[in-house]
Scaffold this active site. Structure first.
Site, short mmCIF file in Angstrom:
data_model
loop_
_atom_site.label_atom_id
_atom_site.label_comp_id
_atom_site.label_asym_id
_atom_site.label_seq_id
_atom_site.Cartn_x
_atom_site.Cartn_y
_atom_site.Cartn_z
N CYS A 175 -2.69 9.34 -7.07
CA CYS A 175 -3.74 9.15 -6.08
C CYS A 175 -5.04 10.28 -6.32
O CYS A 175 -4.57 11.33 -6.40
CB CYS A 175 -3.30 9.14 -4.70
N LYS B 186 0.81 -1.10 0.05
CA LYS B 186 0.06 0.06 -0.05
C LYS B 186 0.86 1.20 -0.01
O LYS B 186 1.96 1.09 0.58
CB LYS B 186 -0.88 -0.15 1.16
#
Ligand code: RRO
Length: 311
Positions: free
Chosen positions: A131, A45
């Site tokens: 993101c 992650k």
């Protein structure tokens, strides 16, 4: 005997398939499950300087054609992931791994990367420039000037193998402009693509996720043509030393085959891994090997990038 072995830079992988950042990679337990599966590697992650709780739930939903998420960069802090990949790298016969990172500002990104540079980590880094889900923070790689500035500074001190996770681009001029910037730097790879940012899925009369009134990153079947276009556009434009990781819409061996045909050296699985779990790697590897056997290809080099055009 067919083989799905691959390399990124000087790193070897027994299988070209792995998870996409964000799926099955938040904790050591999830990462260990990918490590012990048929996947050739894992990526963590995306880790930030400090731990983050992310956006309010529900923040991920599966749909008939894929997924929508607005996780908001929840993670346990980059040190958690750095410690784990360093622990694994010292084990005999360890696979090679990818450490995904980004700061909440360019300054934070440099703080993190300087710490990784100073560490004993010897593996690959994936800098997430795409993101779509942190309110008030645009996808970095849609801003070419900022992207150029960040990479210029990063490569003034960072000497370990580093690649970047890109958002999908949708215009030929943007492929040209982005590639011209990336070609100035000693990148190990670019990863195409992150989710298509800020889509909206409606069920009956309501959105599926809570953050941002339902807006979120789209993955799965919806994004395969966009992902393949980005993989191939950058394969054609980037210096051959910059390899391509293909991500987007992979749920069968055929999908992985298409990514490799478009130029991918490694193929990541997000939405379908979330739906099916780590045993997906065995299934898709077998399907990919069957296609290769049928076509008489023994290795990925036999067909990577060899997409045919109409006469
Ligand atoms: O955590 C997220 O919301 C997230 C990230 Br960091 C990303 O890179 N891509 C995505 O679809 N979600």
């Amino acid at each position: 005997m067919v083989s799905t072995r691959t390399t990124i830079g000087s790193f070897q992988f027994d299988n070209c398939l792995m998870n996409a950042a964000g799926v099955y990679c938040m904790t050591r337990e999830e990462l260990a499950a990918i490590d012990q599966s048929a996947a050739g590697s894992f990526v963590t992650k995306t880790g930030t300087l400090k731990e983050r709780p992310g956006n309010p739930e529900p923040r991920y939903a599966d749909t008939a054609l894929g997924s929508i998420n607005s996780m908001g960069l929840p993670n346990l802090g980059y040190h958690y992931y750095l410690d784990y990949v360093m622990e694994l790298q010292d084990r005999p016969k360890s696979k090679n791994h990818f450490l995904s990172l980004v700061g909440m500002s360019p300054e934070e990104t440099h703080t993190i990367l300087k710490s990784v540079e100073a560490s004993d980590y010897k593996g690959l880094v994936e800098l997430n420039l795409s993101c779509p889900n942190v309110p008030g923070k645009p996808q970095i790689a849609y801003d070419f000037e900022t992207t150029d500035q960040i990479l210029s500074e990063v490569f003034s001190y960072f000497t370990k193998p580093l690649g970047i996770k890109l958002p999908p681009y949708f215009d030929i001029v943007h492929f040209d402009q982005a590639a011209a910037i990336f070609n100035k730097y000693p990148l190990a790879f670019v990863n195409c693509v992150n989710s298509i940012g800020n889509g909206l899925v409606v069920e009956d009369e309501t959105v599926l996720i809570k953050p941002k009134n339902g807006f979120g990153g789209i993955g799965g079947d919806y994004i395969k043509p966009t992902a393949l276009a980005n993989v191939h556009a950058f394969y054609k434009r980037l210096n051959p030393s910059i390899q391509i990781i293909g991500t987007g819409g992979v749920k069968t061996g055929r999908d992985a085959f298409e990514h490799i045909l478009c130029g991918a050296s490694m193929v990541q699985i997000g939405t379908a891994l979330h739906q099916e779990g780590p045993q997906i790697f065995e299934r898709i590897t077998k399907e990919l090997e069957e296609i290769m056997t049928e076509k008489g290809y023994e290795s990925l080099e036999d067909f990577r990038g060899k997409l045919n055009y109409k006469a």
